[in-house]
Each structure stands twice: as C-alpha cells, then as structure tokens.
Design an enzyme around this catalytic site. Structure first.
Site, PDB file in Angstrom:
ATOM      1  N   ASP A  38       0.825  -1.211   0.000  1.00  0.00           N
ATOM      2  CA  ASP A  38       0.000   0.000   0.000  1.00  0.00           C
ATOM      3  C   ASP A  38       0.858   1.261   0.000  1.00  0.00           C
ATOM      4  OD1 ASP A  38      -2.270  -1.520   0.034  1.00  0.00           O
ATOM      5  OD2 ASP A  38      -2.634  -1.318   2.175  1.00  0.00           O
ATOM      6  N   TYR A  66       5.177  -7.736   9.655  1.00  0.00           N
ATOM      7  CA  TYR A  66       4.873  -6.311   9.786  1.00  0.00           C
ATOM      8  C   TYR A  66       4.948  -5.896  11.248  1.00  0.00           C
ATOM      9  CZ  TYR A  66       2.564  -6.879   5.193  1.00  0.00           C
ATOM     10  OH  TYR A  66       2.276  -7.169   3.881  1.00  0.00           O
ATOM     11  N   ASP A  80      -7.159   2.591   7.422  1.00  0.00           N
ATOM     12  CA  ASP A  80      -5.895   3.112   7.948  1.00  0.00           C
ATOM     13  C   ASP A  80      -6.067   4.594   8.255  1.00  0.00           C
ATOM     14  OD1 ASP A  80      -5.748   4.437   5.492  1.00  0.00           O
ATOM     15  OD2 ASP A  80      -4.270   3.055   4.643  1.00  0.00           O
ATOM     16  N   ARG A 180      -4.424  -4.134   7.693  1.00  0.00           N
ATOM     17  CA  ARG A 180      -5.420  -3.097   7.999  1.00  0.00           C
ATOM     18  C   ARG A 180      -6.699  -3.745   8.534  1.00  0.00           C
ATOM     19  NH1 ARG A 180      -6.771  -0.385   2.650  1.00  0.00           N
ATOM     20  NH2 ARG A 180      -5.740  -2.158   1.698  1.00  0.00           N
TER      21      ARG A 180
END
Length: 303
Positions: A38, A66, A80, A180
């Site tokens: 993203d 992550y 987000d 997300r």
C-alpha cells in the site's frame, strides 16, 4: 545484470511507482515487483531485475512480517489513518495487558478476512477501490489467511483527549493477509471501531529491512555499476523451494526443456534444478497428467 533488489519502499509511493523509478536507475525495462505494498506503508518490497523477473511469481507466496499500531475508538473508509472517519465510539477505560495478549492469541492460526473496499481485489473484473471511489457497494469475497505469529510490542496507551486506545504489535502472516483489516477486526472483537494507525513491512520471505536499500541511497550511487553491487542473487529468492542437483547428461536434457522421469523419493510438487556448478537451470514440477514424470514449469537457464 540480474538479481533481487530488496527495496525499502517509502511512504507515498505505489509499488508501480517504485518499479518505474528502478527502471530508470538501472537503465532497463526488465523490472518487476513481487506483490503490491500500500502507498502509505513503508518497508520491504523485493524488486526483480533482469533474469530474476522469471522467479517473481514464486516470491509472491512469501510470508510477510509487519510491525503495526492499531488505534481503537474510530474506524475509517480505508481502514488506515489516511481515510475519512466512518464510525466513532470513544474509549474511556483501558484494557489490561493480559486482555490484549489474550485477544492477539485468539487471532493466531487460520482466520477469515473480508478485504477492504480500498484494495486491489477484483470483483466481477473490477477492483474494489474502483467501486469505492464511485461510491458503489459490492459484496466482497471472504478469504482464508493464516496468522503465524502475533505479539504485543508496546505499552498500552489510553488517550483521554481523543478517547482512543492504541498499542503496537508484530505479525507474521501468510500472503494475502490485510493487516489493515486485522486491526479493524481486533477492534470489533473488543466491541469498538478501530483502524491501522501505522504500518511497516519488516520482512518479505528471506528479505528483511537489514538488507534493504532505499531509493535515496540508490540515487546517490555513481551509475548502474555501483547499483548492481547491492543486488541479491536470484538463488536467494527461490531458496525456499526444494533443490535437485543433476549430472551433465540430465543437464543437457533440461536445457532442452525435456519431460523426465521422476526422481525416487521426490515428494515435492515443485522444485529447483541445479547443475553441478551451482547454476539454477529451471524450476520443475510433477507432471499434472502423467504420473511418474516431471516437466519444466519455468526455464531459468539462458544460453
């Protein structure tokens, strides 16, 4: 010129933007990424250059790691921090550390996700974000993903001004996982709207932030010859596949793309084939219709 560039993608750029810039910096069109990241997310984005583009498809299956921060108290259109606020429900009382650890543990293993509307998942030949931008709703398909590891990595913070509650975590997950959405689902499990307030990819398969190079570092290098030095060998990208080493006679058959008899004890469906000099010749697979035979899936060797 060939190899893998573990790029430290900056925020504000799409994966395609990065590919276009790498093409200019390396003066070649033969560049491809291994799965989108993203625009708002920073972190590891492996880029294939030259002959290494042949193995890009095998890199998209990598597990990813992550570090992220979830903020509970309001949700957004994009799930987000960049989206518009959709729902607000203030948090006035903090959860305990034990509560949050138990919550994270409950999400380990195989889970079901619904991809966010602002994503590249296609429904009826159209990307979800295209529906979202047109203010159209569409039924989104569920998907099974796997959370290998999910750990709390920060203190718990209750912001009494904004009535939000936040914490950071590290997650190792299968391909196709939307972190997300994981953040949103963590909030739902607590009965509150939530969103991903920060996210960074720290690993994609064997490539970590420690071996990454940034675009600014590449731009400071003097010419393509210097930039080639930071490329990782193609072999690193496919080291997760089982390896078969062949003799000179079989090597010649493989170079012609021959269908061969299956090696005894070879149980894997897909594997790399190397010669005695350590050169990857091809990626072979079990023949889909002829038991006992193997066939080339991707030729790596070039004359």
């Amino acid at each position: 010129m060939e190899g893998i560039l573990p790029l430290l993608k900056p925020a504000g750029m799409t994966s395609h933007d990065c590919v276009m810039k790498i093409r200019r910096l390396y003066q070649t069109k033969k560049v491809g990424h291994t799965g989108t990241l993203d625009p708002d997310v920073v972190g590891v984005l492996p880029i294939c250059i030259g002959k290494a583009t042949k193995v890009a498809q095998y890199m998209s299956d990598y597990s990813k790691t992550y570090v992220g921060e979830v903020t509970i108290g309001f949700s957004t259109t994009t799930e987000d921090a960049s989206g518009e606020v959709v729902e607000t429900k203030g948090v006035n009382k903090p959860w305990s550390k034990e509560d949050i650890i138990a919550l994270l543990n409950s999400f380990k293993g195989e889970i079901t996700q619904i991809p966010p509307m602002y994503s590249a998942v296609k429904v009826n030949g159209k990307k979800l974000y295209e529906y979202a931008r047109a203010n159209q709703t569409v039924e989104r398909p569920t998907r099974k993903v796997r959370i290998h590891r999910l750990e709390l990595t920060s203190d718990l913070t209750l912001n009494e001004t904004s009535n939000t509650f936040s914490f950071s975590f590290e997650v190792e997950c299968s391909k196709g996982t939307y972190v997300r959405t994981l953040a949103v689902d963590l909030g739902k499990a607590l009965g509150f709207p939530a969103h991903m307030s920060h996210l960074k990819r720290t690993a994609s398969g064997p490539f970590t932030t420690e071996v990454c190079t940034s675009l600014s570092e590449l731009e400071e290098m003097e010419g393509v010859d210097e930039r080639v030095k930071v490329l990782r060998p193609l072999d690193e990208a496919i080291a997760h596949l089982p390896m078969l080493i062949v003799d000179n006679e079989v090597e010649q058959l493989i170079k012609y793309g021959s269908v061969l008899s299956e090696e005894k004890g070879l149980d894997e469906m897909r594997f790399t084939v190397y010669n005695g000099q350590g050169e990857c010749l091809a990626i072979y697979q079990k023949h889909p219709t002829k038991p006992g035979l193997i066939k080339p899936e991707k030729m790596i060797w070039t004359s």
